[in-house]
Design an enzyme around this catalytic site. Structure first.
Site, short mmCIF file in Angstrom:
data_model
loop_
_atom_site.label_atom_id
_atom_site.label_comp_id
_atom_site.label_asym_id
_atom_site.label_seq_id
_atom_site.Cartn_x
_atom_site.Cartn_y
_atom_site.Cartn_z
N LYS A 23 38.02 36.75 -20.65
CA LYS A 23 38.08 37.58 -19.46
C LYS A 23 37.79 36.72 -18.22
CE LYS A 23 36.61 41.72 -20.45
NZ LYS A 23 35.49 42.55 -20.92
N ARG A 92 30.23 42.58 -17.38
CA ARG A 92 31.22 42.70 -18.45
C ARG A 92 31.14 41.53 -19.42
NH1 ARG A 92 36.65 42.73 -15.19
NH2 ARG A 92 37.46 43.77 -17.05
N GLY A 101 36.75 46.15 -27.28
CA GLY A 101 35.79 47.23 -27.40
C GLY A 101 34.56 46.91 -28.22
N MET A 103 32.14 44.68 -27.58
CA MET A 103 30.92 44.38 -26.86
C MET A 103 30.86 45.22 -25.60
SD MET A 103 30.43 40.42 -27.64
CE MET A 103 31.94 40.13 -26.82
N ARG A 336 45.22 39.38 -20.28
CA ARG A 336 45.13 38.58 -21.51
C ARG A 336 46.46 38.67 -22.23
NH1 ARG A 336 40.97 42.77 -24.38
NH2 ARG A 336 42.19 44.59 -23.88
N HIS A 452 41.11 53.10 -28.74
CA HIS A 452 40.53 52.16 -29.68
C HIS A 452 41.27 52.14 -31.01
CE1 HIS A 452 37.61 51.15 -32.91
NE2 HIS A 452 37.40 50.12 -32.11
N SER A 746 53.73 21.17 -61.47
CA SER A 746 53.52 22.29 -60.57
C SER A 746 52.06 22.72 -60.66
CB SER A 746 54.44 23.44 -60.97
OG SER A 746 54.18 24.57 -60.17
N THR A 749 47.43 26.90 -59.24
CA THR A 749 46.10 26.92 -58.58
C THR A 749 45.27 28.14 -58.93
OG1 THR A 749 47.23 27.74 -56.61
CG2 THR A 749 46.65 25.40 -56.66
N ASN A 750 45.86 29.14 -59.59
CA ASN A 750 44.99 30.24 -60.05
C ASN A 750 44.07 29.74 -61.15
OD1 ASN A 750 46.50 31.75 -58.32
ND2 ASN A 750 47.58 32.91 -59.89
N ASP A 751 44.66 29.17 -62.21
CA ASP A 751 43.82 28.64 -63.28
C ASP A 751 43.04 27.42 -62.82
OD1 ASP A 751 43.86 30.19 -65.62
OD2 ASP A 751 45.95 29.66 -65.96
N CYS A 814 52.51 26.82 -57.67
CA CYS A 814 53.02 28.15 -58.03
C CYS A 814 51.90 29.17 -58.18
CB CYS A 814 53.87 28.07 -59.29
SG CYS A 814 52.98 27.50 -60.73
N TYR A 834 57.48 21.58 -52.70
CA TYR A 834 57.73 23.00 -52.48
C TYR A 834 56.49 23.84 -52.76
CZ TYR A 834 58.02 23.45 -57.57
OH TYR A 834 57.73 23.43 -58.90
P1 ADP Z 1 36.49 45.84 -22.31
O1 ADP Z 1 36.32 44.44 -22.73
O2 ADP Z 1 35.89 46.83 -23.24
O3 ADP Z 1 37.89 46.16 -21.91
P2 ADP Z 1 35.86 45.58 -19.54
O4 ADP Z 1 34.80 44.66 -19.12
O5 ADP Z 1 37.25 45.10 -19.36
O6 ADP Z 1 35.58 46.02 -21.01
O7 ADP Z 1 35.66 46.92 -18.76
C1 ADP Z 1 36.29 48.11 -19.13
C2 ADP Z 1 36.92 48.76 -17.93
O8 ADP Z 1 35.97 49.00 -16.91
C3 ADP Z 1 37.97 47.91 -17.26
O9 ADP Z 1 39.20 48.08 -17.86
C4 ADP Z 1 37.99 48.46 -15.87
O10 ADP Z 1 38.87 49.53 -15.79
C5 ADP Z 1 36.57 48.91 -15.67
N1 ADP Z 1 35.91 47.92 -14.81
C6 ADP Z 1 35.27 46.81 -15.19
N2 ADP Z 1 34.82 46.13 -14.12
C7 ADP Z 1 35.21 46.82 -13.04
C8 ADP Z 1 35.08 46.63 -11.62
N3 ADP Z 1 34.44 45.59 -11.12
N4 ADP Z 1 35.61 47.55 -10.82
C9 ADP Z 1 36.26 48.62 -11.34
N5 ADP Z 1 36.42 48.86 -12.63
C10 ADP Z 1 35.90 47.97 -13.48
MG MG Z 2 47.89 29.27 -65.68
MG MG Z 3 38.86 45.24 -20.63
#
Ligand code: ADP
Ligand code: MG
Ligand code: MG
Length: 866
Positions: A23, A92, A101, A103, A336, A452, A746, A749-751, A814, A834
């Site tokens: 990020k 963040r 999602g 962390m 990303r 999610h 050949s 690798t299982n055995d 094999c 192979y």
């Molecule tokens: P995750 O890794 O779970 O996607 P993020 O850190 O990207 O978590 O945050 C989740 C959401 O929170 C982002 O998609 C964004 O919409 C909102 N967010 C995060 N930081 C800001 C910010 N500075 N201003 C406005 N919205 C934010």
């Molecule tokens: Mg065998």
């Molecule tokens: Mg995000």
């Protein structure tokens, strides 16, 4: 001089993704490109590792953060902690490898009672101010103090039903002010403290909590499932808040530069008016398609599409972007490389190569071979008559049938026990990850294509139907309503993640064929690889399937399956029960034409390609019933005679062929006659390789070679090679001696894994091996991923010694490892000729072999992160 742990987005940091996290590096790069990004800074993964070691913030970090906050104040003209025009930030997490999602993130940090009042006055929008504040208390309470989110959610739910409204956005400023009071009470009840009012304290607590979130059980489970090292640590991004919840000209969204399900080059995403980002990602409100944003906020939409084009050309790959619009102005909050289905990955790679954005080599290097497995997964039989009981979003393709399970723990337990289950939930959260891993598929009532459940299922290649409105769940009663149907946990349903249909009961599934994009990539891969790819196939049908998937021969044709066929087994048993050699020969004479016709079918299916036939391998008792089921005293006696304490190490393989030569003689005769017959019929000579199993000593193979040559000389003349499996450590060590009498070797690798590690697979998997894996004694199951250090070293020795005496010794593998991408790369590096694997894995092996060759040239996949 202490370490530097903090870098502004526009600073030159001395490291990339590893240091700043996905990020952080994305925000820094977008800032540098001049994309509209809120100001902020990143605390490095170094700081996280230092924190993890000492469980306290490293010396100097707090002061460094203060300094960067002051810079942020200067840039924004707002004051952190001020009650007049407060600077608010988000905190963040962001590791080097994307863990969607997994962390934590806290928004609106810096608010307290006074600052909220100030913000309300300053913006003239008290609704917005209290909405932001209640979100902060909830997120801070959850993330920093571990308060159960349900306490907050049920308070919100109660308030909404008291006011008789459905959406959060229907609540008034007064309602939200009251909600803030309730949330503060919950906070006090749960922690025994008042909600922290000091902005700096909030910030430092939040940083510490994000570091801690690296080590939560769910993050650990996710890392194990995705092979992510535990010591990467996470960075922390502190970002000036921009507000999507300021009214109808504000909003927040998520989008992809191409469709992550199909790969089609269209804008794809979702948008929510008057909301903060968490609402989209968490699947709490069902968002609208991104195209509606064009009507509601045309200018921001224009900016967005222009920015996406720039980002995609910059990164040369499909991007997954999070953004917010504050009163008409667009801000990018994250970019990303987007996760995608295997089908989409292929289409995107082929089209980007066609558009000249990337080279063919890059296109091939970019495809995740393991992920392609999902294309080789079942789909609904198109000819089956199915009636959808309900319709949801087609969130992740493929189909699955299984029993309804309503919670992740049960899904995990039943899935591990080998049951087919579908996890059925209102929505999933990162805490459900262990259940998702074990379920065949997932069905949710809430949430969109970027919820999610949808994101995680696509990443894992599991079918997912999300946002299914016809679904409702009564967890306590264990019942589920799907459309008109009342079902309960344990009932079977089928989901079709390709169309979004939910069907009551099981449906026949069929394996899909290779589509055009897949074929194109594989064609490119074939031009790039050095390793040949064969298949393990025992029947003409398997051989034909293998050809369809591009196999260049058969690396292992097991003859025992032919012995097991219904019409053969009685004759095989007669042979085993015979009192003397002449009795055995009489039975074998009847088996011979049957074997010959099997081989003819396989040679014809593999015309032009080599076929390695392994002579009988398993111990003879496998062809007899258990003692209780014996039908005669003679049979009972023979069963007792053949009983072994360790059949895996007993009378099997070449030991059998040496003791009862008439069995191998019959097989050699059948092979040679089949080859001659096919040659006479087609005019083309099959490429025959006769393979003797379980050889450990030169003398074993020397005698069997002599047997082979003697029998072949009695038959019509055909060309063939005579070789052996290498599946015992002794055979590896003495491969030089064995090579003197072998045309090819050949690696079985299982055995070889069983004998090198001293693990009997049946006694290891699900037993002590599971303990080893769960406790980190071993990192991977050596039966799935080749143990390169141990078994691999034995292979290396065998290759050196074998080729030392016979430089052109033909070498292959094999075992099941022949279709596992990392093991294929290893075989490439070893210089094998192979690999041979199950027909369905042939496409993966072709790709993995090309990627191994490309890696030699320095062409590798781009890192995916965020
Ligand atoms: P995750 O890794 O779970 O996607 P993020 O850190 O990207 O978590 O945050 C989740 C959401 O929170 C982002 O998609 C964004 O919409 C909102 N967010 C995060 N930081 C800001 C910010 N500075 N201003 C406005 N919205 C934010
Ligand atoms: Mg065998
Ligand atoms: Mg995000």
């Amino acid at each position: 001089m202490g370490n530097t742990y903090v870098y502004d987005f526009d600073a030159d940091a001395p490291g990339g993704r590893e240091l700043l996290g996905g990020k952080g590096i994305g925000l820094a790069e977008m800032t540098r490109m001049g994309v509209s990004v809120p100001a902020g800074f990143t605390i490095t993964t170094d700081a996280c590792r230092a924190y993890m070691a000492a469980r306290e913030l490293p010396a100097g970090l707090a002061e460094e953060v203060d300094e960067h906050v002051r810079k942020l104040e200067a840039t924004t003209g707002k004051r952190f902690g001020s009650s007049d025009d407060p600077l608010l930030v988000s905190v963040r997490s962001g590791a080097a490898v994307s863990m969607p999602g997994m962390m934590d993130t806290i928004l609106n940090l810096g608010l307290n009672d006074d600052a909220t009042a100030g913000l309300a006055a300053r913006t003239g929008n008290p609704r917005f101010a209290y909405d932001s504040y209640r979100r902060l208390i909830q997120m801070f309470g959850e993330v920093v103090d571990g308060i159960d989110p349900h306490s907050f959610e049920s308070a919100l739910g109660t308030l909404k039903s008291e006011r008789g409204v459905k959406q959060d956005t229907d609540l008034t400023a007064e309602d939200l002010q009251q909600l803030v009071a309730t949330f503060k009470e919950i906070y006090r009840d749960e922690t025994g403290r008042d909600f922290a009012g000091n902005a700096r304290d909030q910030l430092l607590h939040a940083v510490r909590a994000v570091f801690e979130s690296w080590d939560t059980p769910r993050a650990q489970v996710y890392r194990r499932a995705n092979d992510i090292p535990d010591d990467l640590g996470t960075a922390v991004n502190v970002v000036q808040m921009v507000f999507g919840n300021k009214g109808d000209s504000s909003g927040t969204g998520v989008c992809f530069t191409r469709d992550p399900s199909t790969g089609e080059d269209i804008l794809y995403g979702e948008f929510l008016v008057n909301a903060q980002g968490e609402d989209v990602v968490a699947g709490i409100r069902t968002p609208e398609p991104i195209t509606l944003m064009r009507e509601r906020l045309p200018e921001a939409f224009e900016q967005l599409t222009a920015t996406l084009d720039r980002l995609e050309s910059h990164y040369r790959d499909m991007q997954d972007v999070e953004f917010t619009v504050e009163e008409g102005k667009l801000y990018l909050l994250q970019t990303r490389t987007g996760k995608r289905t295997a089908g989409a990955a292929l289409r995107i790679a082929v089209e980007m190569a066609g558009q000249g954005v990337i080279s063919r080599e890059e296109a091939v290097a970019r495809i995740d071979a393991a992920q392609l497995d999902q294309l080789l997964h079942p789909m609904l039989d198109p000819t089956a008559e199915v009636e959808a009981a309900a319709q949801g979003l087609n969130a992740s393709p493929g189909a699955a049938s299984g029993e309804i399970v309503l919670d992740a723990d049960t899904a995990e337990a039943r899935g591990k026990a080998g049951d087919d289950v579908i996890l059925v939930r209102w929505e999933t959260t990162p805490d459900d990850i262990h259940g998702l891993i074990q379920a065949r598929g997932v069905l949710t009532a809430h949430g969109g294509m970027t919820s999610h459940a949808a994101v995680v299922a696509r990443g894992m290649g599991k079918p997912c139907v999300a946002g299914c409105e016809g679904l409702s769940i009564d967890t306590r009663a264990g019942t589920v309503t799907i459309g008109e149907h009342e079902l309960k946990a344990g009932d079977v349903i089928t989901i079709d993640g390709g169309t979004g249909r939910v069907i009551v009961g099981p449906v026949r599934l069929v394996p899909p064929a290779i589509d055009e994009n897949f074929g194109t990539i594989l064609g490119w891969a074939d031009d790039l690889r050095r390793l040949r790819v064969r298949a393990n196939a025992d029947t003409p049908e398997d051989a034909a399937k293998a050809r369809e998937f591009g196999a260049e021969g058969i690396g292992l044709c097991r003859t025992e399956h032919m012995f097991m066929a219904q019409d053969r087994l009685p004759v095989v048993q007669e042979m085993i029960l015979a009192r003397d050699e002449s009795g055995r020969r009489a039975a074998l004479d009847r088996l011979l034409p049957m074997q010959q016709s099997d081989f003819e079918g396989i040679f014809e299916a593999m015309a032009g390609f080599p076929v390695t036939i392994r002579l009988l391998d398993p111990p003879l008792h496998e062809f007899l019933p258990s003692a209780e089921e014996a039908t005669s005293d003679a049979m009972r006696r023979r069963i007792a005679e053949l009983h072994e304490s360790n059949p895996m190490l007993g009378t099997r393989g070449c030991r059998l062929g040496l003791q009862w030569p008439e069995i191998y003689e019959m097989q050699v005769r059948a092979i040679v006659r089949a080859a001659a017959a096919v040659q006479a019929r087609t005019g083309e000579a099959p490429l025959v390789e006769i393979m003797h199993p379980l050889v450990g000593f030169r003398e074993e193979l020397a005698r069997l070679r002599e047997l082979t040559e003697r029998v072949a000389a009695e038959e019509p003349s055909v060309e063939y090679l005579c070789g052996t499996m290498i599946e015992l450590p002794r055979a590896c060590i003495r491969a030089d001696e064995i090579a003197e009498v072998a045309d090819f070797c050949s690696f079985g690798t299982n055995d070889l894994t069983q004998t090198a590690l001293g693990f009997s697979r049946d006694d290891a998997e699900g037993k002590f091996l599971t303990y080893y894996l769960e406790h980190g004694i071993l990192e991977r199951n050596p039966f799935e991923v080749l143990d390169q250090d141990g078994v691999g070293d034995l292979m290396r020795i065998a290759i050196e010694r074998g080729r030392g005496v016979k430089p052109d010794l033909k070498l292959g593998i094999c075992g099941e490892h022949g279709g596992e991408p990392r093991s294929v790369a290893f075989c490439h590096a070893l210089g094998l000729d192979y690999v041979s694997c199950s027909p369905y894995r042939v496409p993966l092996a072709r790709l993995a072999a090309a990627q191994a060759a490309l890696a030699d040239e320095g062409v590798t996949a781009l890192a995916v992160g965020g």
